[in-house]
Scaffold this motif. Sequence first.
Motif, short mmCIF file in Angstrom:
data_model
loop_
_atom_site.label_atom_id
_atom_site.label_comp_id
_atom_site.label_asym_id
_atom_site.label_seq_id
_atom_site.Cartn_x
_atom_site.Cartn_y
_atom_site.Cartn_z
N ALA A 1 46.79 104.78 25.76
CA ALA A 1 46.39 103.41 25.43
C ALA A 1 45.20 103.04 26.31
N ALA A 2 44.39 102.13 25.82
CA ALA A 2 43.20 101.73 26.57
C ALA A 2 42.84 100.30 26.19
N GLN A 3 41.98 99.70 26.99
CA GLN A 3 41.41 98.40 26.61
C GLN A 3 39.91 98.56 26.58
N THR B 1 30.11 94.16 19.77
CA THR B 1 29.46 95.48 19.70
C THR B 1 30.53 96.50 19.33
N GLY B 2 30.16 97.76 19.28
CA GLY B 2 31.15 98.82 19.08
C GLY B 2 32.04 99.00 20.30
N GLY B 3 31.65 98.44 21.43
CA GLY B 3 32.42 98.60 22.68
C GLY B 3 31.47 98.91 23.82
N MET B 4 31.49 98.10 24.86
CA MET B 4 30.57 98.24 25.99
C MET B 4 31.23 98.91 27.20
N GLY B 5 32.50 99.22 27.07
CA GLY B 5 33.19 99.87 28.17
C GLY B 5 34.68 99.86 27.89
N ALA B 6 35.42 100.69 28.60
CA ALA B 6 36.87 100.76 28.38
C ALA B 6 37.53 101.34 29.62
N TYR B 7 38.85 101.17 29.67
CA TYR B 7 39.60 101.78 30.76
C TYR B 7 41.00 102.11 30.28
N SER B 8 41.59 103.10 30.95
CA SER B 8 42.95 103.54 30.64
C SER B 8 43.58 104.02 31.94
N PRO B 9 44.84 103.72 32.22
CA PRO B 9 45.74 102.97 31.37
C PRO B 9 45.34 101.50 31.26
N ALA B 10 46.00 100.82 30.30
CA ALA B 10 45.77 99.40 30.08
C ALA B 10 46.91 98.65 30.75
N PRO B 11 46.67 98.03 31.90
CA PRO B 11 47.78 97.45 32.67
C PRO B 11 48.53 96.32 31.96
N VAL B 12 47.95 95.72 30.92
CA VAL B 12 48.69 94.68 30.18
C VAL B 12 49.90 95.29 29.48
N ALA C 1 41.64 92.14 38.07
CA ALA C 1 42.28 90.85 38.37
C ALA C 1 43.79 91.02 38.44
N ARG C 2 44.34 91.80 37.51
CA ARG C 2 45.79 92.04 37.51
C ARG C 2 46.23 92.78 38.76
N ALA C 3 45.43 93.83 39.12
CA ALA C 3 45.79 94.64 40.29
C ALA C 3 45.75 93.79 41.55
N GLU C 4 44.82 92.83 41.60
CA GLU C 4 44.70 91.99 42.80
C GLU C 4 45.77 90.92 42.80
#
Length: 424
Positions: free
Chosen positions: A207-209, A223-234, A421-424
Amino acid sequence: MKVLVVGGGGREHALCWKLAQSPKLTKLWCAPGNAGIASVAECVALSAVPDLVAFAKTHAVDLVVVGPEAPLVEGLADACLAAGIRVFGPTAAAAALEGSKGFMKDVVAKAGIPTAWYRRFTDITQAKAFIREKGAPIVVKTNGLAAGKGVTVAMTEAEALEAVDAMMGAKLFGPAGDEVVIEEYLEGEEISVFALCDGTRAVFMGAAQDHKRVGDGDTGPNTGGMGAYSPAPVATPAMEQGILTHLIEPAVAAMAAMGTPYTGVLFAGVMVTKDGPKLLEFNVRFGDPECQVLMARLDSDLLDILLAAAEGCLDGVSPQWSPDTALVVVMAARGYPGTYEKGTEIRGLDAAGAVPGVVVLHAGTARAASGAVVATGGRVLGVTARGKTVSQARERAYDAVDRLDWPQGFCRRDIGWRAIARAE
Ligand code: AMP
Ligand code: GLY
Protein backbone atom coordinates in the motif's frame (compact mmCIF):
# COMPACT_ATOMS: atom_id res chain seq x y z
CA MET A 1 13.69 -16.49 -18.32
CA LYS A 2 13.23 -13.90 -21.01
CA VAL A 3 10.91 -11.06 -20.09
CA LEU A 4 9.36 -8.20 -22.08
CA VAL A 5 8.07 -5.22 -20.10
CA VAL A 6 5.60 -2.97 -21.95
CA GLY A 7 5.66 0.77 -21.21
CA GLY A 8 8.19 3.54 -20.82
CA GLY A 9 7.53 5.49 -17.63
CA GLY A 10 8.74 5.54 -14.05
CA ARG A 11 6.55 2.55 -13.18
CA GLU A 12 8.18 0.49 -15.91
CA HIS A 13 11.68 1.58 -14.88
CA ALA A 14 10.88 0.41 -11.34
CA LEU A 15 9.60 -2.94 -12.65
CA CYS A 16 12.66 -3.42 -14.89
CA TRP A 17 15.05 -2.39 -12.09
CA LYS A 18 13.51 -4.99 -9.77
CA LEU A 19 13.18 -7.73 -12.42
CA ALA A 20 16.87 -7.24 -13.30
CA GLN A 21 17.73 -8.36 -9.74
CA SER A 22 16.14 -11.78 -10.29
CA PRO A 23 18.66 -14.63 -10.59
CA LYS A 24 16.18 -16.32 -12.96
CA LEU A 25 16.28 -13.50 -15.49
CA THR A 26 18.38 -14.16 -18.60
CA LYS A 27 17.16 -11.37 -20.88
CA LEU A 28 15.06 -8.25 -20.37
CA TRP A 29 13.48 -6.06 -23.04
CA CYS A 30 11.33 -3.00 -22.56
CA ALA A 31 9.03 -1.49 -25.20
CA PRO A 32 9.50 1.39 -25.69
CA GLY A 33 11.48 2.05 -22.48
CA ASN A 34 13.47 5.25 -21.87
CA ALA A 35 17.06 6.41 -21.24
CA GLY A 36 17.07 5.13 -17.66
CA ILE A 37 15.48 1.79 -18.47
CA ALA A 38 18.20 1.30 -21.10
CA SER A 39 20.70 0.76 -18.26
CA VAL A 40 18.90 -2.44 -17.16
CA ALA A 41 16.99 -3.60 -20.27
CA GLU A 42 17.26 -3.55 -24.04
CA CYS A 43 14.77 -0.96 -25.27
CA VAL A 44 12.78 -1.74 -28.41
CA ALA A 45 10.75 0.92 -30.21
CA LEU A 46 7.40 -0.88 -30.34
CA SER A 47 3.94 -0.01 -29.03
CA ALA A 48 1.22 -1.48 -31.30
CA VAL A 49 -0.35 -4.68 -29.93
CA PRO A 50 0.37 -6.86 -33.03
CA ASP A 51 4.00 -5.68 -33.09
CA LEU A 52 4.50 -6.51 -29.40
CA VAL A 53 3.02 -10.00 -29.83
CA ALA A 54 5.12 -10.66 -32.94
CA PHE A 55 8.25 -9.55 -31.07
CA ALA A 56 7.44 -11.78 -28.10
CA LYS A 57 6.94 -14.77 -30.40
CA THR A 58 10.08 -14.19 -32.45
CA HIS A 59 12.22 -13.80 -29.35
CA ALA A 60 10.63 -16.68 -27.39
CA VAL A 61 9.66 -14.36 -24.54
CA ASP A 62 8.64 -16.34 -21.42
CA LEU A 63 6.64 -13.56 -19.78
CA VAL A 64 5.16 -10.26 -20.98
CA VAL A 65 4.62 -7.75 -18.15
CA VAL A 66 2.24 -4.95 -19.11
CA GLY A 67 2.73 -1.64 -17.26
CA PRO A 68 0.00 0.79 -18.41
CA GLU A 69 -3.77 0.31 -18.71
CA ALA A 70 -4.24 1.37 -22.35
CA PRO A 71 -2.71 -1.72 -24.02
CA LEU A 72 -4.63 -3.96 -21.59
CA VAL A 73 -7.94 -2.29 -22.44
CA GLU A 74 -6.97 -2.70 -26.13
CA GLY A 75 -6.50 -6.44 -25.66
CA LEU A 76 -2.74 -6.99 -25.41
CA ALA A 77 -3.16 -9.75 -22.80
CA ASP A 78 -5.80 -11.50 -24.95
CA ALA A 79 -3.47 -11.36 -27.97
CA CYS A 80 -0.57 -12.79 -25.95
CA LEU A 81 -2.72 -15.61 -24.58
CA ALA A 82 -4.03 -16.42 -28.07
CA ALA A 83 -0.41 -16.67 -29.25
CA GLY A 84 0.50 -18.97 -26.34
CA ILE A 85 2.60 -16.33 -24.56
CA ARG A 86 2.45 -15.94 -20.75
CA VAL A 87 1.31 -12.50 -19.73
CA PHE A 88 1.03 -10.54 -16.50
CA GLY A 89 -2.02 -8.33 -16.86
CA PRO A 90 -5.78 -8.77 -17.30
CA THR A 91 -7.70 -9.54 -20.50
CA ALA A 92 -9.65 -6.68 -22.11
CA ALA A 93 -12.88 -7.95 -20.52
CA ALA A 94 -11.30 -7.84 -17.05
CA ALA A 95 -9.48 -4.55 -17.75
CA ALA A 96 -12.94 -2.98 -18.14
CA LEU A 97 -12.72 -2.53 -14.35
CA GLU A 98 -10.59 0.51 -15.24
CA GLY A 99 -11.73 1.05 -18.84
CA SER A 100 -15.37 1.64 -17.90
CA LYS A 101 -16.19 3.35 -14.61
CA GLY A 102 -19.86 2.43 -15.05
CA PHE A 103 -18.98 -1.25 -15.41
CA MET A 104 -16.71 -1.06 -12.36
CA LYS A 105 -19.42 0.57 -10.24
CA ASP A 106 -21.98 -2.07 -11.32
CA VAL A 107 -19.61 -4.92 -10.37
CA VAL A 108 -18.70 -3.29 -7.07
CA ALA A 109 -22.29 -2.50 -6.11
CA LYS A 110 -23.47 -6.02 -6.98
CA ALA A 111 -20.66 -7.53 -4.91
CA GLY A 112 -21.69 -5.44 -1.90
CA ILE A 113 -18.34 -3.60 -1.69
CA PRO A 114 -18.47 -0.35 0.33
CA THR A 115 -18.31 2.52 -2.18
CA ALA A 116 -19.89 5.88 -3.11
CA TRP A 117 -23.51 5.78 -4.34
CA TYR A 118 -23.73 6.44 -8.09
CA ARG A 119 -25.85 6.64 -11.25
CA ARG A 120 -24.86 6.17 -14.91
CA PHE A 121 -26.10 8.60 -17.59
CA THR A 122 -26.03 8.72 -21.39
CA ASP A 123 -28.48 11.64 -21.49
CA ILE A 124 -27.17 15.09 -20.64
CA THR A 125 -30.54 16.47 -19.46
CA GLN A 126 -31.07 13.59 -17.05
CA ALA A 127 -27.48 13.89 -15.78
CA LYS A 128 -28.04 17.56 -14.97
CA ALA A 129 -31.41 16.89 -13.33
CA PHE A 130 -29.71 14.32 -11.07
CA ILE A 131 -27.01 16.83 -10.06
CA ARG A 132 -29.69 19.43 -9.22
CA GLU A 133 -31.56 16.83 -7.19
CA LYS A 134 -28.49 15.71 -5.20
CA GLY A 135 -26.64 19.01 -4.88
CA ALA A 136 -22.91 19.55 -4.24
CA PRO A 137 -20.33 18.40 -3.36
CA ILE A 138 -20.66 15.69 -6.01
CA VAL A 139 -18.31 13.85 -8.38
CA VAL A 140 -18.64 13.59 -12.18
CA LYS A 141 -16.59 11.04 -14.15
CA THR A 142 -16.32 10.09 -17.81
CA ASN A 143 -17.18 6.43 -18.25
CA GLY A 144 -14.15 5.78 -20.49
CA LEU A 145 -10.41 6.37 -20.11
CA ALA A 146 -9.39 10.03 -20.28
CA ALA A 147 -5.68 9.90 -19.42
CA GLY A 148 -6.46 10.56 -15.75
CA LYS A 149 -8.34 13.79 -16.54
CA GLY A 150 -11.91 12.52 -16.70
CA VAL A 151 -12.81 13.17 -13.05
CA THR A 152 -14.30 16.37 -11.64
CA VAL A 153 -14.66 16.60 -7.90
CA ALA A 154 -17.22 19.43 -7.86
CA MET A 155 -17.59 21.48 -4.70
CA THR A 156 -20.47 23.45 -6.24
CA GLU A 157 -23.47 22.46 -8.35
CA ALA A 158 -22.33 24.88 -11.09
CA GLU A 159 -18.96 23.13 -11.33
CA ALA A 160 -20.66 19.74 -11.66
CA LEU A 161 -23.02 21.02 -14.39
CA GLU A 162 -20.05 22.53 -16.23
CA ALA A 163 -18.24 19.20 -16.08
CA VAL A 164 -21.23 17.44 -17.62
CA ASP A 165 -21.30 20.06 -20.40
CA ALA A 166 -17.59 19.57 -21.07
CA MET A 167 -17.80 15.76 -21.07
CA MET A 168 -21.16 15.11 -22.78
CA GLY A 169 -21.76 18.37 -24.65
CA ALA A 170 -18.38 19.64 -25.87
CA LYS A 171 -16.96 16.08 -25.94
CA LEU A 172 -13.71 17.28 -24.41
CA PHE A 173 -12.68 13.65 -23.83
CA GLY A 174 -14.17 12.23 -27.05
CA PRO A 175 -16.20 9.03 -26.79
CA ALA A 176 -14.98 8.50 -23.19
CA GLY A 177 -17.63 11.09 -22.25
CA ASP A 178 -20.57 9.54 -24.14
CA GLU A 179 -21.57 8.18 -20.76
CA VAL A 180 -20.87 9.71 -17.35
CA VAL A 181 -20.98 8.37 -13.83
CA ILE A 182 -22.20 10.76 -11.15
CA GLU A 183 -21.38 9.74 -7.62
CA GLU A 184 -21.27 10.64 -3.98
CA TYR A 185 -18.39 12.79 -2.75
CA LEU A 186 -16.36 10.88 -0.17
CA GLU A 187 -14.28 12.68 2.40
CA GLY A 188 -11.17 11.31 4.02
CA GLU A 189 -7.56 10.35 3.39
CA GLU A 190 -6.82 8.44 0.22
CA ILE A 191 -4.59 5.38 -0.11
CA SER A 192 -3.52 3.11 -2.94
CA VAL A 193 -3.75 -0.60 -2.14
CA PHE A 194 -2.40 -3.28 -4.46
CA ALA A 195 -3.19 -6.98 -4.82
CA LEU A 196 -1.72 -9.61 -7.09
CA CYS A 197 -4.49 -11.70 -8.62
CA ASP A 198 -4.40 -15.03 -10.44
CA GLY A 199 -8.01 -15.30 -11.57
CA THR A 200 -9.37 -16.65 -8.28
CA ARG A 201 -6.99 -15.51 -5.53
CA ALA A 202 -5.77 -12.09 -4.38
CA VAL A 203 -2.64 -11.51 -2.27
CA PHE A 204 -1.61 -8.23 -0.67
CA MET A 205 0.99 -6.43 -2.80
CA GLY A 206 1.61 -3.34 -0.69
CA ALA A 207 0.00 0.00 0.00
CA ALA A 208 1.16 3.55 -0.62
CA GLN A 209 0.00 7.14 -0.55
CA ASP A 210 0.65 9.52 -3.38
CA HIS A 211 0.46 13.30 -3.78
CA LYS A 212 -1.75 14.15 -6.74
CA ARG A 213 -1.70 17.97 -6.60
CA VAL A 214 1.15 19.81 -8.29
CA GLY A 215 1.89 22.26 -5.46
CA ASP A 216 3.24 22.10 -1.92
CA GLY A 217 0.55 21.59 0.72
CA ASP A 218 -1.49 19.57 -1.81
CA THR A 219 -2.58 22.66 -3.76
CA GLY A 220 -2.99 23.43 -7.46
CA PRO A 221 -4.14 21.24 -10.34
CA ASN A 222 -4.20 17.44 -10.28
CA THR A 223 -1.30 15.51 -11.83
CA GLY A 224 -0.49 11.85 -12.38
CA GLY A 225 1.30 11.97 -9.00
CA MET A 226 4.15 14.16 -7.72
CA GLY A 227 5.47 11.74 -5.13
CA ALA A 228 4.55 8.76 -2.99
CA TYR A 229 5.60 6.76 0.02
CA SER A 230 5.12 3.28 1.42
CA PRO A 231 4.07 2.04 3.88
CA ALA A 232 1.08 4.35 4.25
CA PRO A 233 0.84 5.03 8.00
CA VAL A 234 -2.88 5.91 7.80
CA ALA A 235 -3.51 2.20 7.11
CA THR A 236 -2.78 -0.26 9.90
CA PRO A 237 -2.02 -3.86 8.90
CA ALA A 238 -5.54 -4.73 10.14
CA MET A 239 -7.05 -2.10 7.85
CA GLU A 240 -4.99 -3.41 4.91
CA GLN A 241 -6.28 -6.91 5.60
CA GLY A 242 -9.84 -5.58 5.81
CA ILE A 243 -9.44 -3.84 2.45
CA LEU A 244 -8.22 -7.08 0.91
CA THR A 245 -11.11 -9.06 2.39
CA HIS A 246 -13.98 -6.61 1.91
CA LEU A 247 -12.99 -4.44 -1.07
CA ILE A 248 -10.74 -6.57 -3.28
CA GLU A 249 -11.57 -10.27 -2.83
CA PRO A 250 -15.31 -9.83 -3.53
CA ALA A 251 -14.43 -8.09 -6.82
CA VAL A 252 -12.07 -10.89 -7.83
CA ALA A 253 -14.79 -13.45 -7.01
CA ALA A 254 -17.38 -11.46 -8.97
CA MET A 255 -15.14 -11.26 -12.03
CA ALA A 256 -14.50 -15.02 -11.91
CA ALA A 257 -18.23 -15.72 -11.54
CA MET A 258 -18.92 -13.57 -14.63
CA GLY A 259 -16.52 -15.68 -16.70
CA THR A 260 -13.96 -12.87 -16.92
CA PRO A 261 -11.41 -13.83 -14.25
CA TYR A 262 -8.98 -11.11 -13.18
CA THR A 263 -5.25 -11.76 -13.54
CA GLY A 264 -2.50 -9.23 -12.86
CA VAL A 265 -2.30 -6.47 -10.28
CA LEU A 266 -5.49 -4.86 -9.03
CA PHE A 267 -5.00 -1.32 -7.71
CA ALA A 268 -7.74 -0.21 -5.34
CA GLY A 269 -8.02 3.54 -4.84
CA VAL A 270 -9.47 3.70 -1.34
CA MET A 271 -10.87 6.57 0.70
CA VAL A 272 -10.44 6.07 4.43
CA THR A 273 -13.65 7.76 5.60
CA LYS A 274 -14.95 8.19 9.12
CA ASP A 275 -17.15 5.14 8.40
CA GLY A 276 -14.15 3.05 7.33
CA PRO A 277 -12.42 2.37 4.00
CA LYS A 278 -14.54 2.79 0.85
CA LEU A 279 -13.58 1.94 -2.72
CA LEU A 280 -13.10 4.96 -5.02
CA GLU A 281 -11.98 3.06 -8.09
CA PHE A 282 -10.10 0.11 -9.45
CA ASN A 283 -7.11 0.40 -11.76
CA VAL A 284 -5.79 -2.63 -13.61
CA ARG A 285 -2.08 -1.82 -13.21
CA PHE A 286 0.46 -0.63 -10.70
CA GLY A 287 0.22 3.03 -9.72
CA ASP A 288 2.77 5.49 -10.99
CA PRO A 289 4.67 6.64 -8.86
CA GLU A 290 3.39 4.15 -6.23
CA CYS A 291 5.12 1.28 -8.05
CA GLN A 292 8.49 2.98 -7.54
CA VAL A 293 8.19 2.82 -3.73
CA LEU A 294 6.70 -0.69 -3.73
CA MET A 295 9.61 -2.01 -5.76
CA ALA A 296 12.08 -0.22 -3.48
CA ARG A 297 10.62 -2.09 -0.47
CA LEU A 298 9.96 -5.49 -2.05
CA ASP A 299 12.30 -8.18 -0.75
CA SER A 300 10.80 -11.04 -2.78
CA ASP A 301 11.89 -11.96 -6.29
CA LEU A 302 9.49 -9.96 -8.50
CA LEU A 303 9.83 -12.36 -11.41
CA ASP A 304 8.70 -15.30 -9.24
CA ILE A 305 5.56 -13.58 -8.01
CA LEU A 306 4.50 -12.06 -11.34
CA LEU A 307 4.94 -15.48 -12.92
CA ALA A 308 2.86 -17.14 -10.19
CA ALA A 309 0.03 -14.66 -10.84
CA ALA A 310 0.23 -15.16 -14.62
CA GLU A 311 0.15 -18.95 -14.19
CA GLY A 312 -2.79 -18.99 -11.77
CA CYS A 313 -0.62 -20.30 -8.91
CA LEU A 314 -0.69 -17.64 -6.18
CA ASP A 315 -1.63 -20.22 -3.55
CA GLY A 316 0.92 -19.87 -0.74
CA VAL A 317 2.64 -16.85 -2.32
CA SER A 318 3.24 -14.01 0.11
CA PRO A 319 5.39 -11.08 -1.05
CA GLN A 320 7.96 -10.04 1.56
CA TRP A 321 8.63 -6.39 2.39
CA SER A 322 11.44 -4.48 4.01
CA PRO A 323 10.32 -2.68 7.19
CA ASP A 324 12.03 0.44 5.76
CA THR A 325 10.04 3.33 4.35
CA ALA A 326 10.48 4.18 0.69
CA LEU A 327 9.67 7.64 -0.66
CA VAL A 328 9.76 8.97 -4.21
CA VAL A 329 10.01 12.62 -5.24
CA VAL A 330 8.90 13.22 -8.83
CA MET A 331 10.88 15.76 -10.86
CA ALA A 332 8.73 17.30 -13.57
CA ALA A 333 9.35 19.77 -16.38
CA ARG A 334 8.43 23.37 -15.43
CA GLY A 335 4.87 24.04 -16.62
CA TYR A 336 3.58 20.50 -15.95
CA PRO A 337 0.69 19.56 -15.82
CA GLY A 338 0.18 22.37 -18.37
CA THR A 339 2.51 22.93 -21.31
CA TYR A 340 6.25 22.45 -20.81
CA GLU A 341 9.50 22.44 -22.75
CA LYS A 342 10.97 19.19 -24.07
CA GLY A 343 14.55 18.28 -24.86
CA THR A 344 16.24 20.08 -21.95
CA GLU A 345 19.42 18.45 -20.64
CA ILE A 346 19.58 16.81 -17.21
CA ARG A 347 22.98 16.66 -15.46
CA GLY A 348 24.07 15.28 -12.11
CA LEU A 349 22.27 11.92 -12.42
CA ASP A 350 25.30 9.94 -11.22
CA ALA A 351 25.85 12.22 -8.22
CA ALA A 352 22.18 11.90 -7.27
CA GLY A 353 22.23 8.12 -7.61
CA ALA A 354 25.30 7.96 -5.33
CA VAL A 355 23.32 9.02 -2.24
CA PRO A 356 22.98 5.93 0.02
CA GLY A 357 19.62 4.18 -0.42
CA VAL A 358 18.72 6.20 -3.52
CA VAL A 359 17.87 5.06 -7.03
CA VAL A 360 16.96 7.62 -9.68
CA LEU A 361 14.21 6.12 -11.83
CA HIS A 362 13.42 7.69 -15.20
CA ALA A 363 9.88 8.51 -16.26
CA GLY A 364 10.29 10.66 -19.38
CA THR A 365 13.84 10.76 -20.72
CA ALA A 366 15.78 9.97 -23.88
CA ARG A 367 19.45 9.94 -24.79
CA ALA A 368 20.42 12.61 -27.30
CA ALA A 369 22.96 11.94 -30.07
CA SER A 370 25.50 13.82 -27.93
CA GLY A 371 25.06 11.24 -25.18
CA ALA A 372 23.24 13.71 -22.92
CA VAL A 373 20.09 12.64 -21.08
CA VAL A 374 17.20 14.93 -22.05
CA ALA A 375 13.67 15.35 -20.71
CA THR A 376 10.88 14.13 -23.01
CA GLY A 377 7.80 14.24 -20.81
CA GLY A 378 5.94 16.08 -18.07
CA ARG A 379 6.98 13.79 -15.26
CA VAL A 380 10.64 13.12 -15.94
CA LEU A 381 12.40 11.48 -12.96
CA GLY A 382 11.39 9.62 -9.82
CA VAL A 383 14.06 10.10 -7.17
CA THR A 384 13.40 7.09 -4.93
CA ALA A 385 14.97 6.61 -1.50
CA ARG A 386 14.80 4.03 1.26
CA GLY A 387 15.34 4.88 4.91
CA LYS A 388 14.76 3.49 8.38
CA THR A 389 12.06 6.12 8.86
CA VAL A 390 10.01 8.30 6.55
CA SER A 391 12.12 11.29 7.65
CA GLN A 392 15.35 9.55 6.70
CA ALA A 393 13.93 8.43 3.36
CA ARG A 394 12.80 11.99 2.68
CA GLU A 395 16.19 13.50 3.62
CA ARG A 396 17.96 11.11 1.29
CA ALA A 397 15.54 11.76 -1.57
CA TYR A 398 15.93 15.55 -1.32
CA ASP A 399 19.71 15.25 -0.91
CA ALA A 400 19.69 13.43 -4.28
CA VAL A 401 17.27 15.97 -5.82
CA ASP A 402 19.64 18.79 -4.81
CA ARG A 403 22.54 17.10 -6.61
CA LEU A 404 20.67 17.17 -9.91
CA ASP A 405 21.49 19.95 -12.31
CA TRP A 406 18.32 20.56 -14.31
CA PRO A 407 17.19 24.19 -14.20
CA GLN A 408 14.09 23.45 -16.29
CA GLY A 409 12.78 20.94 -13.73
CA PHE A 410 10.92 21.28 -10.45
CA CYS A 411 9.54 19.12 -7.67
CA ARG A 412 7.39 19.44 -4.58
CA ARG A 413 9.42 19.99 -1.42
CA ASP A 414 6.94 18.41 1.02
CA ILE A 415 6.46 14.81 -0.15
CA GLY A 416 5.49 12.63 2.82
CA TRP A 417 4.22 15.49 4.99
CA ARG A 418 1.20 13.57 6.28
CA ALA A 419 3.32 10.55 7.23
CA ILE A 420 5.93 12.76 8.91
CA ALA A 421 3.22 14.66 10.82
CA ARG A 422 1.82 11.32 12.00
CA ALA A 423 5.26 10.03 13.03
CA GLU A 424 5.88 13.22 15.02
P1 AMP B 1 -9.80 8.74 -10.49
O1 AMP B 1 -9.35 9.20 -11.85
O2 AMP B 1 -11.05 7.94 -10.49
O3 AMP B 1 -8.62 8.17 -9.74
O4 AMP B 1 -10.13 10.05 -9.64
C1 AMP B 1 -9.16 11.02 -9.46
C2 AMP B 1 -9.20 11.52 -8.05
O5 AMP B 1 -10.43 12.15 -7.80
C3 AMP B 1 -9.13 10.42 -7.00
O6 AMP B 1 -7.83 10.00 -6.78
C4 AMP B 1 -9.72 11.14 -5.82
O7 AMP B 1 -8.76 12.01 -5.23
C5 AMP B 1 -10.78 11.97 -6.46
N1 AMP B 1 -12.09 11.26 -6.37
C6 AMP B 1 -12.57 10.32 -7.22
N2 AMP B 1 -13.79 9.90 -6.82
C7 AMP B 1 -14.08 10.57 -5.69
C8 AMP B 1 -15.21 10.58 -4.78
N3 AMP B 1 -16.27 9.80 -4.97
N4 AMP B 1 -15.15 11.41 -3.70
C9 AMP B 1 -14.07 12.20 -3.51
N5 AMP B 1 -13.01 12.25 -4.33
C10 AMP B 1 -12.99 11.44 -5.40
N1 GLY C 1 -0.65 7.60 -9.04
C1 GLY C 1 -1.97 7.23 -9.36
C2 GLY C 1 -2.13 6.38 -10.53
O1 GLY C 1 -1.21 5.75 -11.00
O2 GLY C 1 -3.24 6.29 -11.05
